[in-house]
Scaffold this active site. Structure first.
Site, PDB file in Angstrom:
ATOM      1  CE  LYS A 136      25.062  23.335 -28.497  1.00 45.96           C
ATOM      2  NZ  LYS A 136      24.912  23.899 -27.635  1.00 45.96           N
ATOM      3  NE  ARG A 149      43.156  21.904 -17.800  1.00 44.13           N
ATOM      4  CZ  ARG A 149      41.989  21.942 -17.090  1.00 44.13           C
ATOM      5  NH1 ARG A 149      40.985  21.898 -18.225  1.00 44.13           N
ATOM      6  NH2 ARG A 149      41.587  22.924 -16.040  1.00 44.13           N
ATOM      7  CG  HIS A 159      31.577  16.493 -20.411  1.00 42.76           C
ATOM      8  ND1 HIS A 159      31.863  17.091 -19.658  1.00 42.76           N
ATOM      9  CD2 HIS A 159      32.303  16.357 -21.085  1.00 42.76           C
ATOM     10  CE1 HIS A 159      32.726  18.445 -20.251  1.00 42.76           C
ATOM     11  NE2 HIS A 159      32.686  17.173 -21.816  1.00 42.76           N
ATOM     12  CG  HIS A 162      25.565  17.496 -22.050  1.00 42.07           C
ATOM     13  ND1 HIS A 162      23.854  18.089 -22.641  1.00 42.07           N
ATOM     14  CD2 HIS A 162      26.419  18.911 -22.426  1.00 42.07           C
ATOM     15  CE1 HIS A 162      23.763  19.884 -22.724  1.00 42.07           C
ATOM     16  NE2 HIS A 162      24.787  20.340 -22.391  1.00 42.07           N
ATOM     17  CB  THR A 220      25.190  23.947 -11.437  1.00 41.11           C
ATOM     18  OG1 THR A 220      25.734  23.647 -12.208  1.00 41.11           O
ATOM     19  CG2 THR A 220      24.207  22.086 -11.746  1.00 41.11           C
ATOM     20  CD  GLN A 223      25.388  24.238 -17.131  1.00 44.60           C
ATOM     21  OE1 GLN A 223      24.876  23.585 -16.221  1.00 44.60           O
ATOM     22  NE2 GLN A 223      25.692  23.928 -18.706  1.00 44.60           N
TER      23      GLN A 223
END
Length: 278
Positions: A136, A149, A159, A162, A220, A223
């Protein structure tokens, strides 16, 4: 009358606090060896990593990249995704290769056997939990790559929350509770991440791979399915009065429910809008 009411309220709050902390003290578990492992003895290294992570991905990184061209880190990303795939595969496979794991989980998933007979196996569970926590921490690099990027739109609340939440939760679990039941959720999560990083690795190979990556939305869905399983498991541990820290069980139920809600919203927004626009 108001003084009596205020006094009763203060007494209720004080008694609730005492009961909560007494419960917490009874449920916390310490182990000199485990608590001496890398990052485990004190929370400060973990909090420092998260503080640097948040500062970079939310403040410094976007500012640094504002007038720069995106970094070409294709090779680095491919190596990272490959290593993450292998590492998560190791975490999952180690569980099932280790003799006695399946029988132990089948017979003691609700009420663990903490006698000398299972001591070696329990040490293995702690080792798996530490590797899971470490994975993690490595996951934080996902966001760093987004920033480098210039894909700041990918750095969403879901995001970042999490990633930060998983580091804190896995560290807290191993440092203070050390239950064996959550190994099942960890194995499921590592399986999902193994598939996810495989997708990222293939995607990083270039545009010619896109026609083979039609299964992205199913990732997804996987998940989301993972969170449904995790929520069901946490609720079962609580309501069947298993020998699992009730404080952490309640936290898991609330935490996974929030994750499930946020991922369902993400799925609807991402794929429903694509269907409409298509």
């Amino acid at each position: 009358m108001s003084n009596i009411t205020q006094g009763s309220l203060n007494g209720f709050i004080s008694e609730t606090q005492n009961q909560f902390f007494n419960l917490l003290n009874r449920e916390m578990k310490f182990d000199k060896e485990v608590d001496s492992w890398l990052f485990m003895s004190t929370p400060w290294p973990v909090f420092s990593i998260l503080a640097v992570y948040l500062f970079f991905v939310l403040i410094y990184g976007p500012k640094m990249m504002k007038k720069r061209e995106p970094f070409n880190i294709k090779t680095i990303m491919m190596a990272y995704n490959f290593i993450q795939t292998v590492y998560n595969c190791y975490i999952v496979s180690a569980m099932f290769i280790t003799p006695g794991v399946s029988d132990y989980l089948k017979n003691y998933v609700c009420h663990p056997d903490e006698t000398e007979n299972s001591s070696l196996l329990i040490r293995q569970f702690y080792s798996y939990s530490w590797h899971f926590f470490l994975s993690k921490v490595f996951d934080l690099l996902d966001t760093v790559f987004f920033v480098l990027r210039k894909k700041q739109s990918h750095v969403s609340f879901l995001h970042v929350y999490h990633h930060v939440n998983m580091v804190i939760t896995t560290w807290t679990y191993l440092r203070f509770f050390k239950g064996q039941q959550a190994i099942l959720c960890g194995a499921l999560n590592s399986t999902v991440h193994m598939i996810m990083y495989s997708y990222y690795f293939l995607s990083a190979l270039g545009p010619h791979m896109q026609k083979y990556l039609w299964w992205k939305k199913y990732l997804t869905r996987l998940q989301i399915f993972q969170f449904i399983i995790g929520l069901t498991f946490a609720v079962s541990l609580f309501f069947y009065d298993c020998s699992f820290p009730r404080v952490f069980a309640v936290y898991m139920i609330a935490d996974v429910t929030l994750f499930l809600y946020l991922f369902v919203l993400f799925y609807k927004k991402t794929y429903s809008e694509k269907t409409k626009s298509g």
